[in-house]
Design an enzyme around this catalytic site. Structure first.
Site, mmCIF file in Angstrom:
data_model
loop_
_atom_site.group_PDB
_atom_site.id
_atom_site.type_symbol
_atom_site.label_atom_id
_atom_site.label_comp_id
_atom_site.label_asym_id
_atom_site.label_seq_id
_atom_site.Cartn_x
_atom_site.Cartn_y
_atom_site.Cartn_z
ATOM 1 N N TYR A 67 0.824 -1.215 0.000
ATOM 2 C CA TYR A 67 0.000 0.000 0.000
ATOM 3 C C TYR A 67 0.857 1.264 0.000
ATOM 4 O O TYR A 67 0.468 2.276 -0.574
ATOM 5 C CB TYR A 67 -1.018 -0.031 1.159
ATOM 6 N N ARG A 70 1.571 1.819 -3.530
ATOM 7 C CA ARG A 70 0.416 2.347 -4.271
ATOM 8 C C ARG A 70 0.134 3.806 -3.902
ATOM 9 O O ARG A 70 -0.253 4.605 -4.744
ATOM 10 C CB ARG A 70 -0.812 1.464 -4.025
ATOM 11 N N VAL A 103 -9.699 4.107 -5.308
ATOM 12 C CA VAL A 103 -9.206 4.525 -4.000
ATOM 13 C C VAL A 103 -8.063 5.528 -4.170
ATOM 14 O O VAL A 103 -7.355 5.849 -3.229
ATOM 15 C CB VAL A 103 -8.730 3.291 -3.180
ATOM 16 N N HIS A 119 -15.102 2.015 -2.177
ATOM 17 C CA HIS A 119 -14.050 1.087 -1.733
ATOM 18 C C HIS A 119 -13.010 1.767 -0.847
ATOM 19 O O HIS A 119 -11.917 1.239 -0.667
ATOM 20 C CB HIS A 119 -13.379 0.433 -2.954
ATOM 21 N N CYS A 153 -2.001 3.022 20.760
ATOM 22 C CA CYS A 153 -2.290 1.733 21.414
ATOM 23 C C CYS A 153 -1.410 0.586 20.925
ATOM 24 O O CYS A 153 -1.528 -0.535 21.421
ATOM 25 C CB CYS A 153 -3.765 1.388 21.237
ATOM 26 N N GLY A 190 -15.212 3.078 -17.338
ATOM 27 C CA GLY A 190 -13.921 2.458 -17.015
ATOM 28 C C GLY A 190 -13.977 1.405 -15.928
ATOM 29 O O GLY A 190 -13.060 1.295 -15.127
ATOM 30 N N SER A 192 -14.841 -2.866 -15.252
ATOM 31 C CA SER A 192 -15.122 -4.157 -15.876
ATOM 32 C C SER A 192 -16.486 -4.678 -15.431
ATOM 33 O O SER A 192 -16.990 -5.642 -15.987
ATOM 34 C CB SER A 192 -14.022 -5.162 -15.513
ATOM 35 N N ASN A 216 -16.135 2.681 -22.098
ATOM 36 C CA ASN A 216 -15.079 1.737 -21.746
ATOM 37 C C ASN A 216 -14.267 1.416 -22.998
ATOM 38 O O ASN A 216 -14.769 1.517 -24.109
ATOM 39 C CB ASN A 216 -15.715 0.437 -21.199
#
Ligand code: OAD
Length: 258
Positions: A67, A70, A103, A119, A153, A190, A192, A216
């Site tokens: 991540y 990304r 995202v 998402h 924490c 865009g 699927s 698309n």
């Protein structure tokens, strides 16, 4: 200039309420890899190893690093003409909702206002233990080979994205369904259309009377069920669509003084 189905322009020109669903394809021209196209993210990485909570608990350091990669990638790219065309479209429509599966934060950076993030968002993270939002500093504080932990924490820090097997944020989903019910026109761009519940939204809108068009590179899994399929790059089609709509709206507008 691209010829659009006349019904699409007519319906858009008269619409008070429009909803849009975007997927990874809209960010492809910015340089963000999609998930399922050649060279996509799921070709290089196995989702079962990275995008689920068991994988995270097994190997938090690896998942956090994926991540981090990304986040770096999306910060280094810019929104493209497709993102900006949706900002322009929002300004033309009184009730406009942009539902995104992405995202990458690019719609927000382009200036879209009413965004429903189904998402989550890569640029937010939180502690899995106390749920406190984590900062970039918290994420970077981890020692080499150690996962980043909550400074309050000690819990593990995870990205605020929806993983396989997890529920979508309830508020976002409710807002998305409400937008589908109100929409007179729905654009699916865009994606699927393979991942539910997002993939069900265009047909939900159609069930409620919306005219549904897909934009698309290739026909998606739901292409046969929508009203119009416009093939090509979102970054090329959307600016022309918005300009065509602007012209149609100005033709429809009553002349001054009449
Ligand atoms: P996919 O990778 O499944 O699909 C991307 C779609 O974009 C494909 O249909 C391409 O044909 C299309 N495409 C590529 N470049 C394009 C361009 N320039 N213009 C228009 N279309 C283009 O991505 P999504 O449908 O977004 O979920 O994937 C849905 C979800 O699957 C993601 O949100 C992610 C993933 O697992 C989670 O992470 C929860």
């Amino acid at each position: 200039m691209k010829a659009f189905p006349p019904a699409l322009i007519e319906r858009l020109a008269g619409a008070q309420s429009v909803a849009v669903l975007t997927g990874a394809g809209i960010s492809a021209e910015s340089g963000v890899p999609t998930f399922r196209d050649a060279g996509g993210l799921w070709e290089q990485f196995r989702p079962e190893e990275l995008a689920n909570v068991q994988a995270f608990l097994r190997n938090p350091d690896l998942v956090q690093r994926w991540y981090a990669y990304r986040r770096k990638l999306v910060r280094e790219v810019e929104p493209n003409a497709g993102h900006y065309a949706l900002v322009a479209l929002e300004r033309l429509i009184p009730d406009f909702t942009l539902i995104t599966q992405n995202v990458d934060n690019l719609h927000r950076r382009a200036g879209s206002q009413r965004i429903v993030e189904l998402h989550g968002n890569l640029l937010r993270s939180y502690c899995i233990n106390c749920r406190r939002p984590a900062t970039e500093i918290d994420l970077e504080a981890a020692a080499e080979g150690q996962p980043a932990r909550c400074p309050a924490c000690g819990g593990l820090i995870r990205p605020d994205v929806v993983w396989f097997g997890e529920f979508l944020p309830e508020e976002a989903l409710t807002e998305a369904y409400a937008a589908c019910e109100r929409a007179e026109v729905f654009l699916s761009i865009g994606t699927s259309a393979l991942v539910y519940p997002a993939a069900g939204l265009p047909l939900e809108a159609k069930r409620h009377g919306a005219y549904v068009a897909e934009i698309n590179l290739h026909p998606s899994a739901i292409a046969r069920e929508v009203d119009a399929v416009i093939l090509g790059k979102a970054g090329e089609i959307l600016p022309v669509l918005v300009e065509t709509l602007r012209q149609a709206r100005s033709r429809n507008a009553p002349a001054a003084g009449s």
